[in-house]
Design a protein around this motif. Structure first.
Motif, mmCIF file in Angstrom:
data_model
loop_
_atom_site.group_PDB
_atom_site.id
_atom_site.type_symbol
_atom_site.label_atom_id
_atom_site.label_comp_id
_atom_site.label_asym_id
_atom_site.label_seq_id
_atom_site.Cartn_x
_atom_site.Cartn_y
_atom_site.Cartn_z
ATOM 1 N N GLY A 215 -74.469 -12.523 -16.957
ATOM 2 C CA GLY A 215 -73.427 -12.774 -15.976
ATOM 3 C C GLY A 215 -73.587 -14.150 -15.370
ATOM 4 N N SER A 216 -72.600 -14.574 -14.598
ATOM 5 C CA SER A 216 -72.629 -15.909 -14.008
ATOM 6 C C SER A 216 -73.761 -16.059 -12.999
ATOM 7 C CB SER A 216 -71.280 -16.230 -13.347
ATOM 8 O OG SER A 216 -70.933 -15.240 -12.396
ATOM 9 N N CYS A 217 -74.187 -14.950 -12.399
ATOM 10 C CA CYS A 217 -75.334 -15.027 -11.485
ATOM 11 C C CYS A 217 -76.615 -15.275 -12.282
ATOM 12 C CB CYS A 217 -75.447 -13.755 -10.673
ATOM 13 S SG CYS A 217 -76.885 -13.703 -9.574
ATOM 14 N N GLN A 218 -76.754 -14.594 -13.416
ATOM 15 C CA GLN A 218 -77.943 -14.772 -14.257
ATOM 16 C C GLN A 218 -77.982 -16.187 -14.838
ATOM 17 O OE1 GLN A 218 -78.413 -14.895 -17.825
ATOM 18 N NE2 GLN A 218 -80.652 -14.587 -17.725
ATOM 19 N N ASP A 219 -76.790 -16.750 -15.014
ATOM 20 C CA ASP A 219 -76.693 -18.140 -15.502
ATOM 21 C C ASP A 219 -76.858 -19.150 -14.379
ATOM 22 O OD1 ASP A 219 -76.201 -17.183 -18.020
ATOM 23 O OD2 ASP A 219 -74.019 -17.291 -17.836
ATOM 24 N N THR A 220 -77.054 -18.657 -13.148
ATOM 25 C CA THR A 220 -77.246 -19.456 -11.932
ATOM 26 C C THR A 220 -76.025 -20.276 -11.526
ATOM 27 O OG1 THR A 220 -78.138 -21.414 -13.012
ATOM 28 C CG2 THR A 220 -79.725 -19.657 -12.418
ATOM 29 N N SER A 221 -74.864 -19.948 -12.109
ATOM 30 C CA SER A 221 -73.656 -20.654 -11.696
ATOM 31 C C SER A 221 -73.008 -19.993 -10.481
ATOM 32 C CB SER A 221 -72.645 -20.719 -12.852
ATOM 33 O OG SER A 221 -72.319 -19.416 -13.300
ATOM 34 N N SER A 222 -73.436 -18.756 -10.142
ATOM 35 C CA SER A 222 -72.957 -18.047 -8.952
ATOM 36 C C SER A 222 -74.107 -17.292 -8.318
ATOM 37 C CB SER A 222 -71.836 -17.067 -9.308
ATOM 38 O OG SER A 222 -70.656 -17.734 -9.708
ATOM 39 N N GLN A 223 -74.049 -17.156 -7.010
ATOM 40 C CA GLN A 223 -75.055 -16.386 -6.273
ATOM 41 C C GLN A 223 -74.460 -15.104 -5.698
ATOM 42 O OE1 GLN A 223 -78.207 -17.239 -6.353
ATOM 43 N NE2 GLN A 223 -77.765 -19.144 -7.452
ATOM 44 N N ILE A 224 -73.168 -15.150 -5.461
ATOM 45 C CA ILE A 224 -72.418 -13.961 -5.032
ATOM 46 C C ILE A 224 -71.119 -13.938 -5.837
ATOM 47 C CG2 ILE A 224 -73.375 -13.882 -2.692
ATOM 48 C CD1 ILE A 224 -70.763 -15.131 -1.682
ATOM 49 N N PRO A 225 -70.487 -12.787 -5.992
ATOM 50 C CA PRO A 225 -69.237 -12.720 -6.763
ATOM 51 C C PRO A 225 -68.137 -13.579 -6.138
ATOM 52 C CG PRO A 225 -70.143 -10.525 -6.372
ATOM 53 C CD PRO A 225 -70.914 -11.452 -5.507
ATOM 54 N N ARG A 226 -67.269 -14.099 -6.984
ATOM 55 C CA ARG A 226 -66.125 -14.863 -6.485
ATOM 56 C C ARG A 226 -65.209 -13.989 -5.636
ATOM 57 N NH1 ARG A 226 -64.180 -16.764 -12.245
ATOM 58 N NH2 ARG A 226 -65.011 -14.668 -12.638
ATOM 59 N N THR A 227 -65.218 -12.679 -5.887
ATOM 60 C CA THR A 227 -64.386 -11.744 -5.120
ATOM 61 C C THR A 227 -64.888 -11.593 -3.683
ATOM 62 O OG1 THR A 227 -65.700 -9.962 -6.106
ATOM 63 C CG2 THR A 227 -63.561 -10.413 -7.085
ATOM 64 N N CYS A 228 -66.057 -12.125 -3.394
ATOM 65 C CA CYS A 228 -66.619 -12.045 -2.046
ATOM 66 C C CYS A 228 -66.136 -13.188 -1.152
ATOM 67 C CB CYS A 228 -68.151 -12.088 -2.102
ATOM 68 S SG CYS A 228 -68.917 -10.489 -2.451
ATOM 69 N N CYS A 229 -65.496 -14.162 -1.752
ATOM 70 C CA CYS A 229 -65.087 -15.332 -0.973
ATOM 71 C C CYS A 229 -63.893 -15.026 -0.080
ATOM 72 C CB CYS A 229 -64.752 -16.495 -1.914
ATOM 73 S SG CYS A 229 -66.182 -17.049 -2.877
ATOM 74 N N LYS A 230 -63.838 -15.681 1.052
ATOM 75 C CA LYS A 230 -62.761 -15.456 2.011
ATOM 76 C C LYS A 230 -61.410 -15.876 1.436
ATOM 77 C CE LYS A 230 -65.025 -15.603 6.530
ATOM 78 N NZ LYS A 230 -65.099 -16.327 7.826
ATOM 79 N N ASP A 231 -60.398 -15.109 1.819
ATOM 80 C CA ASP A 231 -58.993 -15.414 1.520
ATOM 81 C C ASP A 231 -58.632 -15.351 0.043
ATOM 82 O OD1 ASP A 231 -58.584 -15.916 4.264
ATOM 83 O OD2 ASP A 231 -59.265 -17.991 4.021
ATOM 84 N N VAL A 232 -59.504 -14.811 -0.797
ATOM 85 C CA VAL A 232 -59.130 -14.701 -2.212
ATOM 86 C C VAL A 232 -58.334 -13.417 -2.432
ATOM 87 C CG1 VAL A 232 -61.131 -16.009 -2.996
ATOM 88 C CG2 VAL A 232 -61.271 -13.500 -2.873
ATOM 89 N N THR A 233 -57.512 -13.418 -3.483
ATOM 90 C CA THR A 233 -56.730 -12.248 -3.864
ATOM 91 C C THR A 233 -57.020 -11.929 -5.322
ATOM 92 O OG1 THR A 233 -54.809 -13.520 -4.624
ATOM 93 C CG2 THR A 233 -54.921 -12.978 -2.258
ATOM 94 N N LEU A 234 -56.402 -10.866 -5.811
ATOM 95 C CA LEU A 234 -56.579 -10.525 -7.216
ATOM 96 C C LEU A 234 -56.009 -11.602 -8.121
ATOM 97 C CD1 LEU A 234 -55.692 -6.700 -7.128
ATOM 98 C CD2 LEU A 234 -57.943 -7.701 -7.557
ATOM 99 N N SER A 242 -66.710 -23.248 -5.082
ATOM 100 C CA SER A 242 -68.139 -23.133 -5.415
ATOM 101 C C SER A 242 -69.006 -23.143 -4.162
ATOM 102 C CB SER A 242 -68.550 -24.278 -6.339
ATOM 103 O OG SER A 242 -68.316 -25.536 -5.708
ATOM 104 N N THR A 243 -68.476 -23.738 -3.081
ATOM 105 C CA THR A 243 -69.237 -23.719 -1.820
ATOM 106 C C THR A 243 -69.447 -22.286 -1.331
ATOM 107 O OG1 THR A 243 -67.139 -24.025 -0.640
ATOM 108 C CG2 THR A 243 -68.467 -25.997 -1.071
ATOM 109 N N CYS A 244 -68.618 -21.403 -1.829
ATOM 110 C CA CYS A 244 -68.768 -19.986 -1.454
ATOM 111 C C CYS A 244 -69.670 -19.264 -2.443
ATOM 112 C CB CYS A 244 -67.392 -19.305 -1.394
ATOM 113 S SG CYS A 244 -67.483 -17.495 -1.271
ATOM 114 N N HIS A 245 -69.215 -19.107 -3.685
ATOM 115 C CA HIS A 245 -69.946 -18.230 -4.615
ATOM 116 C C HIS A 245 -71.204 -18.885 -5.202
ATOM 117 C CE1 HIS A 245 -68.596 -20.196 -8.388
ATOM 118 N NE2 HIS A 245 -67.474 -20.456 -7.706
#
Length: 310
Positions: A215-234, A242-245
């Motif tokens: 996954g992108s976390c294992q690849d170190t490109s993300s630390q939290i899911p992109r779905t966790c970022c504020k104001d995002v939708t489906l 990237s400042t978020c995830h």
């Protein structure tokens, strides 16, 4: 010498049956009023809004050991209480009319007395059968009410954390992994992230397969899911900054999901409605016992109007 019992017109048998019938009429009237109260409270419990917490937990496939919504089991039983209330009204309305006939009947003829006795037997058997159903539902209701407990948030938190660590494998809402997809949709729809507050790059996702296996976390490109970022939708979560995830900068991601869970665990059934249900079930049983008792006394004392002919 042998003798036979002959039915003889007797004012006493008429007076006794009429008095008993009037007493039963009063009981039946009160029973119908009690049934109306039972129906009213059953409809209220049946129509309360669905348990939001249960819906949320089902959404992420979380199997909670005990029902997370207090009194939800009673809501599920309310259809049975409603049916019982309708039966009580219909049965006692029929009995009311039959009892009125007893009050107006001219007793004296042997066939008339036998007909009344048969009617008593029918009333006793029918009322006793409904009493058994009433008793069974009352016992179940009291057991469920006693068993209901407030949500154990510590247990729920542990089970949510365990489910996240076992099942979260992707931060894609359209992933073939249904459980991962459900968690991502959960984060967006409930405006939350993880189970506990995210404090930085070390967080609840560290031990998930998304971070440890692939996954992108294992690849170190993300630390939290992109779905966790504020104001995002489906529709736009894939463009989350990237400042978020990735950098997990404070203020760019959502708060923990436990707070959202707590808001959805409020019970929907009022205590006074449960009191009405309990009293209606109990009072109807007491009245049914009285009704059967009076009918039994009238049934087994027929010889007040009989004389022994030798």
């Amino acid at each position: 010498m042998s003798g036979t019992l002959q039915f003889v017109p007797d004012n006493h048998i008429k007076a006794r049956n009429v008095k008993g019938a009037y007493a039963v009429l009063v009981i039946q009237t009160v029973l119908m009023m009690t049934a109306i109260a039972l129906i009213s409270s059953s409809v209220h419990c049946k129509n309360v809004k669905p348990c939001e917490l249960q819906t949320a937990l089902d959404f992420i496939y979380l199997k909670y050991n005990t029902h997370p919504c207090k009194y939800n089991a009673i809501k599920e039983m309310s259809s049975g209480f409603l049916g019982l209330g309708i039966i009580l009204i219909c049965w006692n309305a029929i009995l009311f009319l039959l009892t009125m006939c007893i009050c107006w009947w001219k007793f004296g003829e042997k066939k008339q007395i036998i007909a009344v006795l048969i009617l008593y037997i029918i009333i006793i058997i029918g009322t006793f059968a409904i009493f058994i159903v009433n008793l069974e539902k009352y016992i179940r209701f009291m057991k469920e009410r006693e068993a209901q407990r407030d949500v154990d948030y510590i247990q729920l938190e542990n089970e949510m954390m365990s489910a996240l660590e076992q099942n979260f494998r992707s931060d894609n809402t359209s992933s073939n992994d249904l459980k991962s997809s459900a968690w991502n949709r959960f984060f967006i729809e409930h405006n939350c992230c993880a189970v506990h507050d995210v404090m930085g790059t070390t967080n609840d996702f560290d031990n998930t397969p998304w971070c440890t296996t692939s996954g992108s976390c294992q690849d170190t490109s993300s630390q939290i899911p992109r779905t966790c970022c504020k104001d995002v939708t489906l529709n736009n979560y894939t463009s989350a900054p990237s400042t978020c995830h990735a950098s997990v900068n404070s203020g760019t991601y959502k708060p923990n999901c436990m707070d959202q869970v707590r808001k959805r665990s409020v019970k929907n059934i009022d205590e006074y409605q449960l009191g009405i249900l309990s009293l209606s079930l109990l009072f109807s049983m007491i009245l049914q016992i009285l009704e059967v008792t009076i009918m039994t006394v009238l049934l087994f004392l027929p010889c007040c109007g009989c004389k022994n002919e030798k």
